[in-house]
Design a protein around this motif. Sequence first.
Motif, PDB file in Angstrom:
ATOM      1  N   MET A   1       0.814  -1.210   0.000  1.00 20.94           N
ATOM      2  CA  MET A   1       0.000   0.000   0.000  1.00 20.94           C
ATOM      3  C   MET A   1       0.853   1.269   0.000  1.00 20.94           C
ATOM      4  O   MET A   1       0.357   2.336  -0.362  1.00 20.94           O
ATOM      5  CB  MET A   1      -0.955  -0.002   1.194  1.00 20.94           C
ATOM      6  N   SER A   2       2.123   1.159   0.390  1.00 25.54           N
ATOM      7  CA  SER A   2       3.020   2.305   0.261  1.00 25.54           C
ATOM      8  C   SER A   2       3.142   2.695  -1.207  1.00 25.54           C
ATOM      9  O   SER A   2       2.997   3.863  -1.580  1.00 25.54           O
ATOM     10  CB  SER A   2       4.406   1.977   0.829  1.00 25.54           C
ATOM     11  N   GLY A   3       3.425   1.708  -2.047  1.00 28.95           N
ATOM     12  CA  GLY A   3       3.528   1.982  -3.476  1.00 28.95           C
ATOM     13  C   GLY A   3       2.208   2.435  -4.069  1.00 28.95           C
ATOM     14  O   GLY A   3       2.165   3.347  -4.898  1.00 28.95           O
TER      15      GLY A   3
ATOM     16  N   PRO B   1       6.968  10.539  -0.734  1.00 22.19           N
ATOM     17  CA  PRO B   1       6.926  11.386  -1.936  1.00 22.19           C
ATOM     18  C   PRO B   1       7.234  12.851  -1.653  1.00 22.19           C
ATOM     19  O   PRO B   1       7.824  13.533  -2.499  1.00 22.19           O
ATOM     20  CB  PRO B   1       5.483  11.209  -2.431  1.00 22.19           C
ATOM     21  N   SER B   2       6.860  13.347  -0.470  1.00 17.45           N
ATOM     22  CA  SER B   2       7.153  14.750  -0.153  1.00 17.45           C
ATOM     23  C   SER B   2       8.651  14.997  -0.088  1.00 17.45           C
ATOM     24  O   SER B   2       9.120  16.127  -0.282  1.00 17.45           O
ATOM     25  CB  SER B   2       6.499  15.150   1.170  1.00 17.45           C
ATOM     26  N   LEU B   3       9.431  13.944   0.188  1.00 14.92           N
ATOM     27  CA  LEU B   3      10.885  14.067   0.255  1.00 14.92           C
ATOM     28  C   LEU B   3      11.556  13.842  -1.088  1.00 14.92           C
ATOM     29  O   LEU B   3      12.585  14.462  -1.374  1.00 14.92           O
ATOM     30  CB  LEU B   3      11.441  13.062   1.281  1.00 14.92           C
ATOM     31  N   ILE B   4      10.996  12.949  -1.899  1.00 14.02           N
ATOM     32  CA  ILE B   4      11.690  12.588  -3.136  1.00 14.02           C
ATOM     33  C   ILE B   4      11.187  13.338  -4.368  1.00 14.02           C
ATOM     34  O   ILE B   4      11.875  13.365  -5.385  1.00 14.02           O
ATOM     35  CB  ILE B   4      11.600  11.065  -3.387  1.00 14.02           C
ATOM     36  N   ILE B   5       9.997  13.961  -4.295  1.00 10.00           N
ATOM     37  CA  ILE B   5       9.508  14.737  -5.440  1.00 10.00           C
ATOM     38  C   ILE B   5      10.474  15.858  -5.836  1.00 10.00           C
ATOM     39  O   ILE B   5      10.724  16.068  -7.023  1.00 10.00           O
ATOM     40  CB  ILE B   5       8.087  15.278  -5.173  1.00 10.00           C
ATOM     41  N   PRO B   6      11.062  16.598  -4.845  1.00 12.57           N
ATOM     42  CA  PRO B   6      12.007  17.647  -5.250  1.00 12.57           C
ATOM     43  C   PRO B   6      13.187  17.121  -6.067  1.00 12.57           C
ATOM     44  O   PRO B   6      13.737  17.843  -6.902  1.00 12.57           O
ATOM     45  CB  PRO B   6      12.472  18.226  -3.908  1.00 12.57           C
ATOM     46  N   GLY B   7      13.595  15.873  -5.831  1.00 10.06           N
ATOM     47  CA  GLY B   7      14.727  15.312  -6.552  1.00 10.06           C
ATOM     48  C   GLY B   7      14.344  14.513  -7.784  1.00 10.06           C
ATOM     49  O   GLY B   7      14.968  14.629  -8.845  1.00 10.06           O
ATOM     50  N   MET B   8      13.300  13.697  -7.674  1.00  9.59           N
ATOM     51  CA  MET B   8      12.916  12.799  -8.756  1.00  9.59           C
ATOM     52  C   MET B   8      11.799  13.372  -9.629  1.00  9.59           C
ATOM     53  O   MET B   8      11.581  12.873 -10.741  1.00  9.59           O
ATOM     54  CB  MET B   8      12.464  11.443  -8.197  1.00  9.59           C
ATOM     55  N   GLY B   9      11.098  14.371  -9.114  1.00 12.83           N
ATOM     56  CA  GLY B   9       9.953  14.881  -9.838  1.00 12.83           C
ATOM     57  C   GLY B   9       8.733  14.002  -9.618  1.00 12.83           C
ATOM     58  O   GLY B   9       8.832  12.872  -9.128  1.00 12.83           O
TER      59      GLY B   9
ATOM     60  N   GLY C   1       8.827  10.743 -11.891  1.00 12.70           N
ATOM     61  CA  GLY C   1       9.772   9.753 -11.378  1.00 12.70           C
ATOM     62  C   GLY C   1       9.265   9.081 -10.115  1.00 12.70           C
ATOM     63  O   GLY C   1       9.471   7.875  -9.910  1.00 12.70           O
ATOM     64  N   THR C   2       8.603   9.850  -9.267  1.00 16.76           N
ATOM     65  CA  THR C   2       8.037   9.288  -8.032  1.00 16.76           C
ATOM     66  C   THR C   2       6.955   8.265  -8.350  1.00 16.76           C
ATOM     67  O   THR C   2       6.866   7.214  -7.694  1.00 16.76           O
ATOM     68  CB  THR C   2       7.456  10.423  -7.166  1.00 16.76           C
ATOM     69  N   LEU C   3       6.139   8.544  -9.351  1.00 14.19           N
ATOM     70  CA  LEU C   3       5.092   7.597  -9.743  1.00 14.19           C
ATOM     71  C   LEU C   3       5.693   6.306 -10.286  1.00 14.19           C
ATOM     72  O   LEU C   3       5.176   5.214 -10.021  1.00 14.19           O
ATOM     73  CB  LEU C   3       4.178   8.245 -10.779  1.00 14.19           C
ATOM     74  N   TRP C   4       6.768   6.391 -11.027  1.00 13.66           N
ATOM     75  CA  TRP C   4       7.443   5.179 -11.511  1.00 13.66           C
ATOM     76  C   TRP C   4       8.069   4.396 -10.357  1.00 13.66           C
ATOM     77  O   TRP C   4       8.074   3.159 -10.354  1.00 13.66           O
ATOM     78  CB  TRP C   4       8.515   5.535 -12.537  1.00 13.66           C
TER      79      TRP C   4
END
Length: 426
Positions: free
Chosen positions: A27-29, A163-171, A174-177
């Motif tokens: 459920m995280s994904g 996602p709040s942490l990785i969106i700035p780096g991955m967009g 990229g986060t959805l993938w």
Amino acid sequence: MQSQSKEYWFGLPTKLLWGFIAIAIFMSGDGFEMAFLSRHITDMGFSPAQSAMVFTVYGLAAALAAWASGVVAEIITPQRAMLIGFVLWIVMHALFMALGLGMRNYPLMLLFYGIRGLAYPLFIYSFMLLLVQVLPRERLAAATGWFWAMYSVGIGVVGSYLPSLIIPGMGETGTLWFAIAWVACGGILAFFSLRNVEVDRSRMNLPLRDKMTELSRAVTILFVNRDVFYACLIRIINTLSLFGFAVIMPLLFVDRLGFSISEWLQIWAVFFFVTIFTNIFWGITGEVIGWIRQVRWFGCLGMAVSSLAFYYVPLWFGHNYWMAMVPAVMLGIFVAAFVPMTAVFPTLEPNHKGAAVSIYNLSAGLSNFVAPAIASALLPFFDIVGVVWAYTGLYLFAGVLTFIIRVPQPKRVRQRTPTAEPTRQE
């Protein structure tokens, strides 16, 4: 015979520990996109109503899958049903990303995201049937409290905060993938940890006609058991704010009040973080104070108040991060008070547990459909405030229904006590 302390840890059946962890990872994904996909779609040039429609189609597919999952899992075993859900999620998410969002093709977005909606209910609700099959009824409410706690860890805490942490780096794309990696880990863990769990296989070899009859019972039971019908309505209303606010509140917090997308995701993650503990708390407490009483006074009434607070508190205090946390915490406390509803359904129809669980799952899936459908219908005419008041009114209506439904709740079994005498609860 093992002692109760070794078999259960605060209501958690220890023999199924890795299955619960698999639910959290899966459920995280699945939850990565929950609190930002609606705004991501509007940023691509689609209207808020079109964005809400994507979630509406998804919710309808999830409702159908949730309805069928109980009986399907009973017919082919929960483990096989979970495997099908896992594979379906991976394939459809990849197609949604590549051909839907990737090509900005709205019909393909509706198609593939809608089909993906069939996957997660088949995975998680098949595990719920496994709990119903292998655990004694008087232990079920506490165990399902842990189930929803793991659900919250996944879809809410990790699924929103990470996602709040990785969106700035991955967009955002990229986060959805990246979500595929989490779902894959959860699915594989479930496959290996649950494959040797003994479940009811009595319906596997039924003739096709009998299997279809059992599947149809997941509909007819609504018309022959009045209490199951009322319980269905209550469960639909249970998570309206959860699924609806994920669609409409980014429009309020980010677009109108000036919160960043990361701040909004963290607020949403706090709501789910609270439910980790309140799901467990209410699962155990409901066995003491009564399933329906808890749903009435803490679930229905509590959610009515919390839903209004989630809108009006940030509206009054503006871009105030810490004040916005207050209604998020309130929502996390009271939405979990509905946890005993999982035990209510098979208790109301003990001779057809698969069909009863299917109705429960249908209710949960319909909530995923009804919440954005209400938002899609009301937003153009009454704006966000109209949607919030509609949810609030429905919570109060559910509270009225709790005075009508009658549930034979078993007393908690004490150690060395072979049977429990059911008590009828108003």
